[in-house]
Design an enzyme around this catalytic site. Structure first.
Site, mmCIF file in Angstrom:
data_model
loop_
_atom_site.group_PDB
_atom_site.id
_atom_site.type_symbol
_atom_site.label_atom_id
_atom_site.label_comp_id
_atom_site.label_asym_id
_atom_site.label_seq_id
_atom_site.Cartn_x
_atom_site.Cartn_y
_atom_site.Cartn_z
ATOM 1 N N ASP A 115 2.592 -64.280 -49.575
ATOM 2 C CA ASP A 115 1.367 -63.568 -49.938
ATOM 3 C C ASP A 115 1.735 -62.189 -50.482
ATOM 4 O O ASP A 115 2.761 -61.623 -50.099
ATOM 5 C CB ASP A 115 0.488 -63.357 -48.698
ATOM 6 C CG ASP A 115 -0.217 -64.630 -48.248
ATOM 7 O OD1 ASP A 115 -0.263 -65.604 -49.010
ATOM 8 O OD2 ASP A 115 -0.738 -64.626 -47.114
ATOM 9 N N ARG A 165 0.729 -67.794 -57.466
ATOM 10 C CA ARG A 165 -0.707 -67.845 -57.171
ATOM 11 C C ARG A 165 -1.332 -66.570 -57.765
ATOM 12 O O ARG A 165 -0.848 -65.470 -57.515
ATOM 13 C CB ARG A 165 -0.940 -67.858 -55.665
ATOM 14 C CG ARG A 165 -2.412 -67.727 -55.289
ATOM 15 C CD ARG A 165 -2.611 -67.295 -53.840
ATOM 16 N NE ARG A 165 -2.100 -68.219 -52.868
ATOM 17 C CZ ARG A 165 -1.691 -67.843 -51.642
ATOM 18 N NH1 ARG A 165 -1.708 -66.577 -51.282
ATOM 19 N NH2 ARG A 165 -1.238 -68.737 -50.789
HETATM 20 P P1 FDA Z 1 -15.007 -62.227 -56.379
HETATM 21 O O1 FDA Z 1 -14.711 -61.254 -55.279
HETATM 22 O O2 FDA Z 1 -15.474 -61.679 -57.684
HETATM 23 O O3 FDA Z 1 -16.022 -63.288 -55.823
HETATM 24 C C1 FDA Z 1 -16.589 -64.304 -56.626
HETATM 25 C C2 FDA Z 1 -17.585 -65.068 -55.779
HETATM 26 O O4 FDA Z 1 -16.911 -65.748 -54.723
HETATM 27 C C3 FDA Z 1 -18.611 -64.184 -55.046
HETATM 28 O O5 FDA Z 1 -19.715 -63.921 -55.850
HETATM 29 C C4 FDA Z 1 -18.947 -65.034 -53.838
HETATM 30 O O6 FDA Z 1 -19.838 -66.054 -54.195
HETATM 31 C C5 FDA Z 1 -17.629 -65.688 -53.511
HETATM 32 N N1 FDA Z 1 -16.851 -64.896 -52.518
HETATM 33 C C6 FDA Z 1 -15.761 -64.142 -52.758
HETATM 34 N N2 FDA Z 1 -15.282 -63.591 -51.617
HETATM 35 C C7 FDA Z 1 -16.133 -63.992 -50.642
HETATM 36 C C8 FDA Z 1 -16.178 -63.760 -49.245
HETATM 37 N N3 FDA Z 1 -15.282 -62.997 -48.636
HETATM 38 N N4 FDA Z 1 -17.192 -64.328 -48.541
HETATM 39 C C9 FDA Z 1 -18.107 -65.107 -49.142
HETATM 40 N N5 FDA Z 1 -18.100 -65.374 -50.483
HETATM 41 C C10 FDA Z 1 -17.130 -64.823 -51.214
HETATM 42 N N6 FDA Z 1 -5.363 -61.270 -52.055
HETATM 43 C C11 FDA Z 1 -4.244 -60.528 -52.000
HETATM 44 O O7 FDA Z 1 -4.292 -59.321 -52.255
HETATM 45 N N7 FDA Z 1 -3.049 -61.116 -51.678
HETATM 46 C C12 FDA Z 1 -2.932 -62.441 -51.424
HETATM 47 O O8 FDA Z 1 -1.833 -62.926 -51.150
HETATM 48 C C13 FDA Z 1 -4.119 -63.235 -51.471
HETATM 49 N N8 FDA Z 1 -4.074 -64.572 -51.227
HETATM 50 C C14 FDA Z 1 -5.214 -65.336 -51.451
HETATM 51 C C15 FDA Z 1 -5.150 -66.730 -51.338
HETATM 52 C C16 FDA Z 1 -6.249 -67.492 -51.691
HETATM 53 C C17 FDA Z 1 -6.158 -68.989 -51.609
HETATM 54 C C18 FDA Z 1 -7.445 -66.860 -52.133
HETATM 55 C C19 FDA Z 1 -8.644 -67.669 -52.557
HETATM 56 C C20 FDA Z 1 -7.531 -65.498 -52.189
HETATM 57 C C21 FDA Z 1 -6.432 -64.718 -51.831
HETATM 58 N N9 FDA Z 1 -6.494 -63.336 -51.878
HETATM 59 C C22 FDA Z 1 -5.333 -62.599 -51.799
HETATM 60 C C23 FDA Z 1 -7.826 -62.648 -51.940
HETATM 61 C C24 FDA Z 1 -8.208 -62.281 -53.358
HETATM 62 O O9 FDA Z 1 -7.411 -61.227 -53.820
HETATM 63 C C25 FDA Z 1 -9.692 -61.846 -53.425
HETATM 64 O O10 FDA Z 1 -9.870 -60.710 -52.629
HETATM 65 C C26 FDA Z 1 -10.672 -62.908 -52.966
HETATM 66 O O11 FDA Z 1 -10.306 -64.173 -53.418
HETATM 67 C C27 FDA Z 1 -12.101 -62.604 -53.507
HETATM 68 O O12 FDA Z 1 -12.073 -62.576 -54.889
HETATM 69 P P2 FDA Z 1 -12.601 -63.765 -55.857
HETATM 70 O O13 FDA Z 1 -11.519 -64.081 -56.799
HETATM 71 O O14 FDA Z 1 -13.074 -64.902 -55.059
HETATM 72 O O15 FDA Z 1 -13.733 -63.104 -56.728
#
Ligand code: FDA
Length: 288
Positions: A115, A165
């Site tokens: 990560d 990733r």
């Molecule tokens: P965004 O935040 O724009 O959200 C898009 C939509 O997704 C929202 O409108 C909502 O519907 C839904 N959503 C997002 N987060 C939500 C929540 N917490 N609760 C409910 N709904 C939510 N980061 C990092 O810095 N280092 C890492 O190693 C990882 N590893 C990682 C693994 C995996 C499998 C995932 C999916 C994510 C990570 N992350 C991470 C976290 C990543 O950086 C990010 O903070 C989250 O995925 C939220 O961003 P989105 O891309 O989902 O978009």
């Protein structure tokens, strides 16, 4: 208060599969029985002593052995953190612990994802991955599109052909290193995503952002990139509807399944990403 209160237990378990490996493994097994892939994450970061880091390393190795004996073995890998391997106690020390995990994973035919943490660790993490790659090919890392440096790191990972990733990034970062404007982070996600889709080895697009997912799906179709050459990833308990629909469409979908008692930092990052989750908590508390 959050850590100790039993009132929060139900809410925390919306995002966390259990306190122990014995509780989390059946979650992975149930997901993989449906056709999902999973990545098991033992919660914890920034160990305070060498003993703590060694204990975490031992847990990672135990996870690999337990997965190997489980029905989800072929579909489950692990995600680890270098600060949980003891990076704050020393780079060489953390590297040794990480390499021991890689050695165990290699023997068992499994994969270890590192990560990505706060920006203070980005450069070191990339360097450690480059070093690991000279000995092990069963590892890869994560790149965060809010960081200005990420397009260069994308090229580094393409050169290595290490599995990457792509995420937006979950830590509070200063504007000297990271975009503050969400639209810039999303734009960078699409740009880096397309580059990885075309040139990287089996990239993973980890986001719940449906618009970005649709853009990348359309791009892959235009470029005739087969669905088997990449995967989508999402967090346990978030956008289960989207996870299911991608799976039905024939995409590889991996669910990130965290477990452990050190859930507080992970949990607060999930709240910060979506303020509506805080309302969800308040409502649950009021309802009792
Ligand atoms: P965004 O935040 O724009 O959200 C898009 C939509 O997704 C929202 O409108 C909502 O519907 C839904 N959503 C997002 N987060 C939500 C929540 N917490 N609760 C409910 N709904 C939510 N980061 C990092 O810095 N280092 C890492 O190693 C990882 N590893 C990682 C693994 C995996 C499998 C995932 C999916 C994510 C990570 N992350 C991470 C976290 C990543 O950086 C990010 O903070 C989250 O995925 C939220 O961003 P989105 O891309 O989902 O978009």
């Amino acid at each position: 208060m959050v850590r100790k209160s039993f009132l929060f237990k139900g809410i925390v378990h919306r995002f966390i599969a259990g306190d122990t490996l014995a509780e989390a493994l059946p979650v992975c097994e149930a997901l993989t029985a449906k056709g999902f892939l999973t990545s098991l994450d033992y919660l914890g970061e920034n160990t305070k002593s060498e003993d703590e880091a060694i204990a975490a390393r031992n847990t990672y190795i135990e996870m690999l052995h337990t997965i190997a004996k489980s029905p989800c073995a072929k579909a489950t890998n692990i995600s680890i953190k270098l600060t949980q391997c003891g990076l704050d106690q020393g780079e060489e020390f953390a590297k040794k612990n990480y390499f021991e995990v890689l050695e165990a994973a290699q023997e068992l035919g499994n994969f270890v994802r590192v990560d990505m943490e706060g920006s203070a660790y980005t450069k070191t993490t990339i360097e450690i991955i480059e070093c690991a790659w000279q000995h092990y090919k069963n590892t890869g890392t994560v790149l965060q599109t809010y960081l200005h440096r990420t397009p260069q790191d994308v090229q580094t990972m393409i050169k290595l052909q290490a599995r990457t990733r792509l995420v937006k990034g979950a830590y509070l970062e200063p504007e000297e290193v990271a975009y503050k404007d969400k639209s810039k982070v999303d734009e960078a996600y699409v740009e880096c995503g397309k580059e990885l889709m075309q040139k990287a080895f089996y990239p993973a697009f980890a986001t719940h952002d449906e618009k970005i997912i649709n853009t990348l799906k359309a791009f892959a179709q235009e470029e005739k990139i087969d669905k088997s050459r990449y995967e989508f990833q999402m967090l346990f308990g978030i956008r289960r509807d989207l996870q299911e629909s991608l799976l039905k469409e024939g995409y590889n979908v991996r669910v990130y399944v965290p477990f452990g008692v050190s859930w507080y930092p992970y949990f607060t990052r999930r709240l910060a990403e979506r303020p509506a989750n805080i309302w969800f908590i308040v409502k649950s508390l009021v309802k009792g």
